[in-house]
Write a protein that holds these residues in place. Sequence first.
Motif, PDB file in Angstrom:
ATOM      1  N   ARG A   1      -6.960  -5.902  -6.479  1.00  0.00           N
ATOM      2  CA  ARG A   1      -7.588  -4.915  -5.601  1.00  0.00           C
ATOM      3  C   ARG A   1      -6.557  -3.978  -4.986  1.00  0.00           C
ATOM      4  NH1 ARG A   1     -10.818  -8.398  -3.595  1.00  0.00           N
ATOM      5  NH2 ARG A   1      -9.326  -9.114  -2.036  1.00  0.00           N
TER       6      ARG A   1
ATOM      7  N   THR B   1      -8.082 -10.903   0.491  1.00  0.00           N
ATOM      8  CA  THR B   1      -6.839 -10.228   0.146  1.00  0.00           C
ATOM      9  C   THR B   1      -6.502 -10.521  -1.300  1.00  0.00           C
ATOM     10  OG1 THR B   1      -4.543  -9.869   0.833  1.00  0.00           O
ATOM     11  CG2 THR B   1      -5.305 -12.135   0.777  1.00  0.00           C
TER      12      THR B   1
ATOM     13  N   ARG C   1      -5.663  -3.747   0.196  1.00  0.00           N
ATOM     14  CA  ARG C   1      -5.802  -5.102  -0.343  1.00  0.00           C
ATOM     15  C   ARG C   1      -6.477  -6.044   0.654  1.00  0.00           C
ATOM     16  NH1 ARG C   1      -0.826  -7.533  -2.960  1.00  0.00           N
ATOM     17  NH2 ARG C   1      -2.403  -8.322  -4.389  1.00  0.00           N
TER      18      ARG C   1
ATOM     19  N   ASP D   1       0.838  -1.205   0.000  1.00  0.00           N
ATOM     20  CA  ASP D   1       0.000   0.000   0.000  1.00  0.00           C
ATOM     21  C   ASP D   1       0.870   1.252   0.000  1.00  0.00           C
ATOM     22  OD1 ASP D   1      -2.400  -1.592   0.270  1.00  0.00           O
ATOM     23  OD2 ASP D   1      -1.929  -1.786   2.396  1.00  0.00           O
TER      24      ASP D   1
ATOM     25  N   GLY E   1      -9.760  -0.524  -3.822  1.00  0.00           N
ATOM     26  CA  GLY E   1      -9.428  -1.413  -2.733  1.00  0.00           C
ATOM     27  C   GLY E   1     -10.267  -1.239  -1.489  1.00  0.00           C
TER      28      GLY E   1
ATOM     29  N   SER F   1       0.454 -11.650  -6.479  1.00  0.00           N
ATOM     30  CA  SER F   1      -0.594 -11.626  -7.504  1.00  0.00           C
ATOM     31  C   SER F   1      -0.557 -12.842  -8.436  1.00  0.00           C
ATOM     32  CB  SER F   1      -0.475 -10.342  -8.339  1.00  0.00           C
ATOM     33  OG  SER F   1       0.769 -10.273  -8.987  1.00  0.00           O
TER      34      SER F   1
END
Length: 342
Positions: free
Chosen positions: A94, A90, A62, A43, A100, A275
Amino acid sequence: MQALRIEKTGSFDELALRTIAKPSLAPGEALVRVKAAGINGSDAAAVLGILRFVTLPRTLGRDFSGEVVEALDDESAPANAWIGADVWGTGSERGFTSDGTFAEFVKLPLAALSRKPKTLSHIEAASMTLPWLCAWITVDTLANVKKGDNVIIIGARGGIGSAAAQLCKDRGARIFGTYTSLANVTPPPYLTPIELTSNTAIRDAIAKEGLSNKIDVLLDCAGYEHPFNDALMTMIPNGSGRVVVMAVHAKDGLFPINMRTFYTKALVLKGMSSSILDSAEIKAFLDLLSKKIDSGAFQGPQAVTTVDIRDTLAVTGALKEILTRASHVRSVIVPERTKEQN
């Protein structure tokens, strides 16, 4: 609804509380009232522009834990089985390329919903989902830790490192974990601690255990040159050694690696990205994790601090802090009206 947004990147000053429309649902989607949203290093990196793939404008965040307030099945009918459910989540895009969780509400695919552990509060649940997902990808997908493996975890006190240690224990591995200092620290009993008192502290500790050249897996959750290269010296030299990295603290992203040690031991190096799993794989992992926590097989967070979504200075402080310390104390953003709720 209120949401913490960025219109551009490069400075924490870009983070601002905005009033935006509540998300509308398409068939197969759910709307979750966010009770708590975990703060992660990614973040902070998104705000600073380190992650070039983040699209703008963007609501950050997230991790989340909350309550399903609306849900539609694929035929646009209400999915009543999920209404009122306590869920957590999570990962995916996003907070990067879709809005998010630093908001009062977040939407996500109905198929991605996972019920949070009954034994954790929303605050506790939201604090752990991304670190545990990263640890799972590291231990399971990338390193394939097996029973009997000798494993070194650099940064065993942090969110990812401590989760990885529990996952390795669950698989029957022998675990060594590094700590900058053991003062005021009680390592878990299933882990052999290594205090980083010198540039050879890791190889010295491993030699003392009679395991020189017998370490199967190295998980670097910290990203510093000297511990990494020290640990490489302990790795098994038969081509089966696995090394996974997920952090680097140099601003330019670089540090020297002892390549001679690396190639003479025929090691394999992999990088961890949270991811790489799709929403179905993430749900499957979170469902498993929820059961393990409720059964007592895994332990939840030991310390969590809360930050009011309206206090942007406190949020900024928490984002800065997570970049400068091990995340053994987790922070979550809580919408003001639910601040005292679990």
